[in-house]
Motif scaffolding. Structure first.
Motif, mmCIF file in Angstrom:
data_model
loop_
_atom_site.group_PDB
_atom_site.id
_atom_site.type_symbol
_atom_site.label_atom_id
_atom_site.label_comp_id
_atom_site.label_asym_id
_atom_site.label_seq_id
_atom_site.Cartn_x
_atom_site.Cartn_y
_atom_site.Cartn_z
ATOM 1 N N PHE A 113 0.814 -1.212 0.000
ATOM 2 C CA PHE A 113 0.000 0.000 0.000
ATOM 3 C C PHE A 113 0.852 1.268 0.000
ATOM 4 O O PHE A 113 0.386 2.310 -0.470
ATOM 5 N N VAL A 114 2.071 1.203 0.530
ATOM 6 C CA VAL A 114 2.974 2.348 0.403
ATOM 7 C C VAL A 114 3.285 2.606 -1.066
ATOM 8 O O VAL A 114 3.362 3.760 -1.516
ATOM 9 N N SER A 115 3.439 1.520 -1.841
ATOM 10 C CA SER A 115 3.672 1.678 -3.277
ATOM 11 C C SER A 115 2.418 2.169 -4.004
ATOM 12 O O SER A 115 2.516 2.819 -5.041
ATOM 13 N N VAL A 116 1.234 1.849 -3.455
ATOM 14 C CA VAL A 116 -0.018 2.205 -4.125
ATOM 15 C C VAL A 116 -0.452 3.630 -3.789
ATOM 16 O O VAL A 116 -0.761 4.431 -4.682
ATOM 17 N N VAL A 117 -0.494 3.969 -2.492
ATOM 18 C CA VAL A 117 -1.029 5.278 -2.069
ATOM 19 C C VAL A 117 0.050 6.214 -1.565
ATOM 20 O O VAL A 117 -0.251 7.349 -1.191
ATOM 21 N N GLY A 118 1.285 5.758 -1.514
ATOM 22 C CA GLY A 118 2.363 6.613 -1.061
ATOM 23 C C GLY A 118 2.636 6.478 0.425
ATOM 24 O O GLY A 118 1.934 5.777 1.159
ATOM 25 N N LEU A 119 3.690 7.165 0.880
ATOM 26 C CA LEU A 119 4.069 7.133 2.291
ATOM 27 C C LEU A 119 3.017 7.823 3.143
ATOM 28 O O LEU A 119 2.338 8.737 2.702
ATOM 29 N N GLY A 120 2.901 7.357 4.395
ATOM 30 C CA GLY A 120 1.980 8.007 5.308
ATOM 31 C C GLY A 120 1.050 7.039 6.011
ATOM 32 O O GLY A 120 1.048 5.832 5.738
ATOM 33 N N PRO A 121 0.242 7.549 6.932
ATOM 34 C CA PRO A 121 -0.620 6.684 7.755
ATOM 35 C C PRO A 121 -1.714 5.982 6.970
ATOM 36 O O PRO A 121 -2.204 4.940 7.411
ATOM 37 N N PHE A 122 -2.130 6.548 5.820
ATOM 38 C CA PHE A 122 -3.206 5.915 5.058
ATOM 39 C C PHE A 122 -2.813 4.502 4.636
ATOM 40 O O PHE A 122 -3.630 3.577 4.665
ATOM 41 N N ALA A 123 -1.552 4.314 4.248
ATOM 42 C CA ALA A 123 -1.076 2.980 3.878
ATOM 43 C C ALA A 123 -1.138 2.033 5.079
ATOM 44 O O ALA A 123 -1.497 0.857 4.935
ATOM 45 N N GLY A 124 -0.809 2.536 6.271
ATOM 46 C CA GLY A 124 -0.888 1.700 7.463
ATOM 47 C C GLY A 124 -2.312 1.307 7.806
ATOM 48 O O GLY A 124 -2.578 0.166 8.207
ATOM 49 N N ILE A 125 -3.238 2.239 7.666
ATOM 50 C CA ILE A 125 -4.648 1.936 7.932
ATOM 51 C C ILE A 125 -5.152 0.859 6.979
ATOM 52 O O ILE A 125 -5.823 -0.098 7.391
ATOM 53 N N GLY A 134 7.505 2.935 6.182
ATOM 54 C CA GLY A 134 6.967 4.170 5.639
ATOM 55 C C GLY A 134 5.477 4.333 5.764
ATOM 56 O O GLY A 134 4.886 5.158 5.066
ATOM 57 N N ALA A 135 4.837 3.544 6.658
ATOM 58 C CA ALA A 135 3.387 3.610 6.797
ATOM 59 C C ALA A 135 2.941 4.495 7.944
ATOM 60 O O ALA A 135 1.829 4.348 8.456
ATOM 61 N N GLY A 136 3.763 5.423 8.368
ATOM 62 C CA GLY A 136 3.360 6.400 9.363
ATOM 63 C C GLY A 136 3.506 5.913 10.789
ATOM 64 O O GLY A 136 3.726 4.742 11.067
ATOM 65 N N GLY A 137 3.394 6.863 11.732
ATOM 66 C CA GLY A 137 3.424 6.527 13.134
ATOM 67 C C GLY A 137 4.796 6.648 13.764
ATOM 68 O O GLY A 137 5.770 7.090 13.147
ATOM 69 N N ILE A 138 4.863 6.252 15.030
ATOM 70 C CA ILE A 138 6.081 6.382 15.825
ATOM 71 C C ILE A 138 7.188 5.470 15.320
ATOM 72 O O ILE A 138 8.370 5.693 15.603
#
Length: 289
Positions: free
Chosen positions: A143-155, A230-234
């Motif tokens: 999902f990091v490759s699909v939607v980019g770096l950030g918490p959205f990929a982690g969710i 790269g999926a966000g958070g601490i």
């Protein structure tokens, strides 16, 4: 004269043959399994380079790292760490909520007592097997490759991975629901949708809630490492501080994570006990015929 314990053992051996004194074939089968397990363990240890000596020699390095962790310090990044920790909790919460909502209809569709079509049941179960067979970190990388770096990929990663497990647990809870309540609804003229809404749902909702709370508790821990990919958070700050050997910062971040996870664990257990306790006190009513 035969001692009482010996006589008791002889009586048990005659009453339960093969239990007190295993048969020779059973005994040799057990020994063969133990030997096969030891051989497999030693072969795996040899192939993977398991070296106890390397572990004990590395304890000195562990002591050096531990000393470098004290005193823990944020070096002026406390606000950034706090924001990232809140982001981690939000990733776990939103991912669990999304998975729980999606899993409710999938759980009913995957239950044999609700959907009796074997093709639908088999296809859905195999699809869920595939989804939960992929680890959450792999989904996060995708999902990091699909939607980019950030918490959205982690969710998205947590939601998809949890859906594969929760839908299976929900389906098993629906299948284990008391059938008498459904029979009463049918006798009163209700259809299959009425049975699901009036008879099954009141029984399984506390189980659904308990499972979702447990997954939120577990996801809070697992979400802390999603930042590594790269999926966000601490996890992003934790991986970065480890990479540059800033061990006092690592200790500070860990000391922030531990009480947060402990608080969520306690809250989750409290809410699960409340949900299951209420279900035990107020069972689903059975319609009279």
């Amino acid at each position: 004269m035969t001692p009482p314990d010996t006589r008791r053992l002889e009586d048990l051996a005659q009453k339960y043959p093969g239990t007190v004194r295993p048969r020779p074939l059973t005994l040799w089968r057990r020994r063969t399994l133990i030997i096969a397990f030891l051989i497999a363990f030693l072969a795996a240890a040899q192939a993977l380079g398991l070296a106890p000596g390397a572990f004990f020699s590395g304890l000195s390095d562990l002591g050096i790292i531990t000393r470098q962790m004290w005193p823990p310090t944020s070096k002026g990044f406390f606000v950034e760490y706090l924001h990232a920790l809140a982001e981690t909790v939000a990733i776990a919460f939103l991912g669990t909520i999304a998975a729980s909502i999606i899993s409710v209809p999938l759980g009913f569709l995957g239950a044999r007592n609700v959907v009796r079509n074997g093709f639908i049941h088999f296809g859905l179960r195999r699809a869920l097997d595939i989804v939960r067979g992929v680890d959450v970190l792999i989904w996060a990388l995708i999902f990091v490759s699909v939607v980019g770096l950030g918490p959205f990929a982690g969710i998205l990663a947590i939601a998809l991975n949890d859906t594969g497990v929760l839908a299976k647990l929900y389906a098993e809870a629906v299948e284990n629901a008391d059938r008498r309540a459904g029979d009463g609804v049918r006798a009163a003229g209700g259809g299959q949708a009425d049975v699901a809404r009036l008879a099954i749902w009141p029984q399984v909702f506390p189980v659904f809630l308990s499972n979702s709370l447990y997954f939120f508790e577990a996801n809070t821990r697992s979400a802390t490492i999603l930042g590594v990919v790269g999926a966000g958070g601490i996890g992003f700050f934790l991986a970065d501080r480890i990479r540059v050997n800033a061990w006092s910062d690592v200790a500070f971040i860990i000391l922030m994570i531990l009480p947060t996870v402990a608080l969520i664990d306690w809250l989750s257990r409290y809410l699960r006990r409340k949900a299951l306790g209420r279900a035990a006190r107020d069972p689903a009513p059975v319609a009279e015929t």
